[in-house]
Design an enzyme around this catalytic site. Structure first.
Site, PDB file in Angstrom:
ATOM      1  N   CYS B  92       0.735  -1.152  -0.042  1.00 27.52           N
ATOM      2  CA  CYS B  92       0.050   0.059   0.021  1.00 27.52           C
ATOM      3  C   CYS B  92       1.066   1.139  -0.255  1.00 27.52           C
ATOM      4  O   CYS B  92       1.584   1.564  -1.108  1.00 27.52           O
ATOM      5  CB  CYS B  92      -0.978  -0.129   0.999  1.00 27.52           C
ATOM      6  N   HIS B 208      -3.282  -5.747   0.889  1.00 25.55           N
ATOM      7  CA  HIS B 208      -2.545  -5.985   2.225  1.00 25.55           C
ATOM      8  C   HIS B 208      -2.700  -7.450   2.547  1.00 25.55           C
ATOM      9  O   HIS B 208      -3.725  -7.788   2.984  1.00 25.55           O
ATOM     10  CB  HIS B 208      -3.491  -5.305   3.320  1.00 25.55           C
ATOM     11  N   GLU B 210      -1.051  -8.730   4.846  1.00 28.01           N
ATOM     12  CA  GLU B 210      -0.804  -8.797   6.487  1.00 28.01           C
ATOM     13  C   GLU B 210      -2.382  -8.816   6.864  1.00 28.01           C
ATOM     14  O   GLU B 210      -2.651  -9.215   8.021  1.00 28.01           O
ATOM     15  CB  GLU B 210      -0.095  -7.885   6.958  1.00 28.01           C
TER      16      GLU B 210
END
Lengths: 80, 231
Positions: B92, B208, B210
């Site tokens: 990002c 993302h 994660e």
């Protein structure tokens, strides 16, 4: 020494902000604007002890490396 | 206690805000140690196995998202690590940073419709040259995006180079894995969600991984990428 760096988006690169502004202006009754673009101006004022050659070199480096991204921007440098 | 086998550095720029999520996700395996590294440091204080540049709003997105990172001391260490072949991922705002410091080609513009978008998206793995993708088995991952400046842009010449060099790592796709304008959330050129450098060790992506990694997340597709680099 004082320099002005003007940064504008290259022709052909989408600028959603200006497109939206143009659309909203048209909706509010403003007529006749064919294209709306914007330019950012940065003013770099150097210490007195920096000579003009060095000041211009630094101004060009800052303009090309940080203030503008050559992928999407054209920029110009002017002495003020 | 023996030293962990793998040290993963997570860079914390002023305004980064996904560093703790990344530390939790990348540090799940017992053999991995994550460490937060301030962008004010000019080195990683020892060898690192991989580097994560997390998302957020570094330097308040001043000038352009990621642009101010060029002035940070850690950026020199990033250049050196990239040259040395260290696996690096920018997620990002981290992707925006890697583009702005010219470790990756192109730039991230405001989304096509100008809006902030926060939702899950399909990702088709186009190339597995990055160590973060080498071990990913599925061709399609489901991972969320959350960005306003996510529209990947590069010139036609750069796009041709990316294609010729197999640098397009991830593209947006629908649930069936089909790449189309309708499945492209932000207007990215070539439907690109992630690219690598020419060597393949530096990867940038807007989604993302994660946020799809922990037991309490809605999915675990991001773990493919984490396990890939930690293998």
């Amino acid at each position: 020494m004082k320099y002005s760096v003007q940064v504008k988006i290259k022709d052909g690169v989408l600028d959603p902000e200006m497109e939206t502004l143009q659309r909203l202006l048209r909706r509010s009754g403003v007529k006749g604007i064919r294209q709306l673009t914007h330019t950012q101006q940065f003013v770099l004022e150097f210490d007195d002890q920096v000579d003009a050659t060095e000041a211009e070199r630094v101004a060009r480096t800052v303009a090309g490396d940080v203030l503008a991204n050559p992928e999407i921007h054209d920029w110009t440098l002017d002495v003020l | 206690m023996s030293d962990p086998a793998l040290r993963i550095a997570i860079i914390d720029f002023h305004g980064t805000l996904c560093e703790r999520d990344c530390a939790a996700a990348f540090g799940q395996a017992a053999h991995v140690e994550t460490m937060l590294v301030s962008s004010e440091k000019d080195s990683f204080s020892g060898p690192v196995h991989a580097i994560v540049v997390p998302g957020g709003f570094s330097y308040g997105d001043y000038i352009r998202p990621g642009a101010m990172a060029r002035t940070a001391p850690i950026t020199r260490a990033l250049y050196a690590a990239a040259d040395a072949g260290t696996p690096i991922i920018g997620i990002c705002n981290g992707f925006q940073i890697l583009c702005e410091i010219r470790l990756l080609p192109g730039v991230l513009l405001k989304n096509r419709d100008g809006r902030f978008i926060c939702r899950e998206t399909g990702l088709r793995v186009q190339s597995r040259r990055s160590p973060f993708l080498a071990g990913v088995k599925p061709d399609v991952l489901r991972v969320p995006i959350a960005h306003k400046y996510g529209q990947y842009y590069c010139s036609a010449e750069t796009l041709a180079e990316l294609q010729a060099n197999d640098q397009i790592a991830l593209c947006y796709c629908d649930d069936e894995g089909q790449i189309s304008d309708a499945a492209n959330p932000n207007g990215s050129v070539g439907h690109i969600a992630g690219v690598t450098n020419k060597a393949g060790n530096v990867l940038g992506m807007m989604p993302h991984p994660e946020r799809r990694a922990m037991p309490w997340h809605a999915g675990k597709d991001g773990n493919w990428m984490i396990e890939s680099v930690c293998a």
